[in-house]
Design a protein around this motif. Structure first.
Motif, PDB file in Angstrom:
ATOM      1  N   PRO A  92      51.323  35.334  36.887  1.00  0.00           N
ATOM      2  CA  PRO A  92      52.448  35.281  35.965  1.00  0.00           C
ATOM      3  C   PRO A  92      53.054  36.641  35.654  1.00  0.00           C
ATOM      4  O   PRO A  92      54.254  36.774  35.577  1.00  0.00           O
ATOM      5  N   GLU A  93      52.252  37.667  35.469  1.00  0.00           N
ATOM      6  CA  GLU A  93      52.767  38.956  35.029  1.00  0.00           C
ATOM      7  C   GLU A  93      52.214  40.088  35.880  1.00  0.00           C
ATOM      8  O   GLU A  93      52.924  40.777  36.565  1.00  0.00           O
ATOM      9  N   ALA A  94      50.921  40.301  35.763  1.00  0.00           N
ATOM     10  CA  ALA A  94      50.249  41.387  36.452  1.00  0.00           C
ATOM     11  C   ALA A  94      49.007  40.819  37.133  1.00  0.00           C
ATOM     12  O   ALA A  94      48.588  39.705  36.835  1.00  0.00           O
ATOM     13  N   PRO A  95      48.420  41.571  38.033  1.00  0.00           N
ATOM     14  CA  PRO A  95      47.188  41.090  38.671  1.00  0.00           C
ATOM     15  C   PRO A  95      46.110  40.856  37.617  1.00  0.00           C
ATOM     16  O   PRO A  95      45.964  41.632  36.680  1.00  0.00           O
ATOM     17  N   ASP A  96      45.362  39.780  37.798  1.00  0.00           N
ATOM     18  CA  ASP A  96      44.268  39.492  36.886  1.00  0.00           C
ATOM     19  C   ASP A  96      42.937  39.719  37.606  1.00  0.00           C
ATOM     20  O   ASP A  96      42.902  40.096  38.780  1.00  0.00           O
ATOM     21  N   MET A  97      41.841  39.499  36.902  1.00  0.00           N
ATOM     22  CA  MET A  97      40.522  39.716  37.495  1.00  0.00           C
ATOM     23  C   MET A  97      40.264  38.764  38.657  1.00  0.00           C
ATOM     24  O   MET A  97      39.586  39.121  39.610  1.00  0.00           O
ATOM     25  N   ARG A  98      40.821  37.560  38.595  1.00  0.00           N
ATOM     26  CA  ARG A  98      40.674  36.623  39.716  1.00  0.00           C
ATOM     27  C   ARG A  98      41.264  37.246  40.984  1.00  0.00           C
ATOM     28  O   ARG A  98      40.666  37.205  42.051  1.00  0.00           O
ATOM     29  N   GLY A 120      38.156  37.768  28.486  1.00  0.00           N
ATOM     30  CA  GLY A 120      38.812  36.621  29.117  1.00  0.00           C
ATOM     31  C   GLY A 120      38.396  36.383  30.550  1.00  0.00           C
ATOM     32  O   GLY A 120      39.019  35.579  31.245  1.00  0.00           O
ATOM     33  N   GLU A 121      37.394  37.092  31.015  1.00  0.00           N
ATOM     34  CA  GLU A 121      36.861  36.965  32.378  1.00  0.00           C
ATOM     35  C   GLU A 121      37.960  37.029  33.428  1.00  0.00           C
ATOM     36  O   GLU A 121      38.682  38.005  33.500  1.00  0.00           O
ATOM     37  N   LEU A 122      38.102  35.965  34.219  1.00  0.00           N
ATOM     38  CA  LEU A 122      39.049  35.971  35.341  1.00  0.00           C
ATOM     39  C   LEU A 122      40.503  36.036  34.903  1.00  0.00           C
ATOM     40  O   LEU A 122      41.377  36.399  35.688  1.00  0.00           O
ATOM     41  N   GLU A 123      40.783  35.692  33.652  1.00  0.00           N
ATOM     42  CA  GLU A 123      42.159  35.667  33.150  1.00  0.00           C
ATOM     43  C   GLU A 123      42.632  37.040  32.655  1.00  0.00           C
ATOM     44  O   GLU A 123      43.826  37.200  32.362  1.00  0.00           O
TER      45      GLU A 123
END
Length: 100
Positions: free
Chosen positions: A32-38, A79-82
């Motif tokens: 949605p916005e920026a790279p996340d941990m996933r 938020g872990e992967l999020e």
């Protein structure tokens, strides 16, 4: 900055630290916005992991027994992967599983 401890560096070309740069916006991505941990975990498996992927990843995440810290805080609190990655973040992966 990425850091690997508890023997995980052996899976990443035996380097305990990597400095990487990933774009803020990923074209043609479901982000949605920026790279996340996933995204980071998937990127690591595809680009930096040099051997034994089953020792690091499980599905979209890291396998049980790997502690993940984001800027010195447990990723469960973030938020872990999020968690959306920011410029200057430090992510540490620590294996808590040791042979004996």
């Amino acid at each position: 900055q990425l850091t690997y401890r508890g023997g995980l560096h052996l899976l990443f070309s035996q380097k305990p630290k990597h400095t990487i740069h990933i774009p803020c916006q990923i074209p043609q991505s479901d982000l949605p916005e920026a790279p996340d941990m996933r995204y980071l975990v998937r990127w690591l498996k595809e680009n930096l992991l040099s051997e034994r992927p089953e020792m690091f990843g499980e599905g979209d995440s890291v396998r049980p027994g790997i502690l993940v810290l984001i800027n010195d805080a447990d990723w469960e609190l973030e938020g872990e992967l999020e968690y959306l990655l920011k410029d200057g973040d430090e992510v540490v992966f620590i294996s808590t599983l040791h042979g004996g």
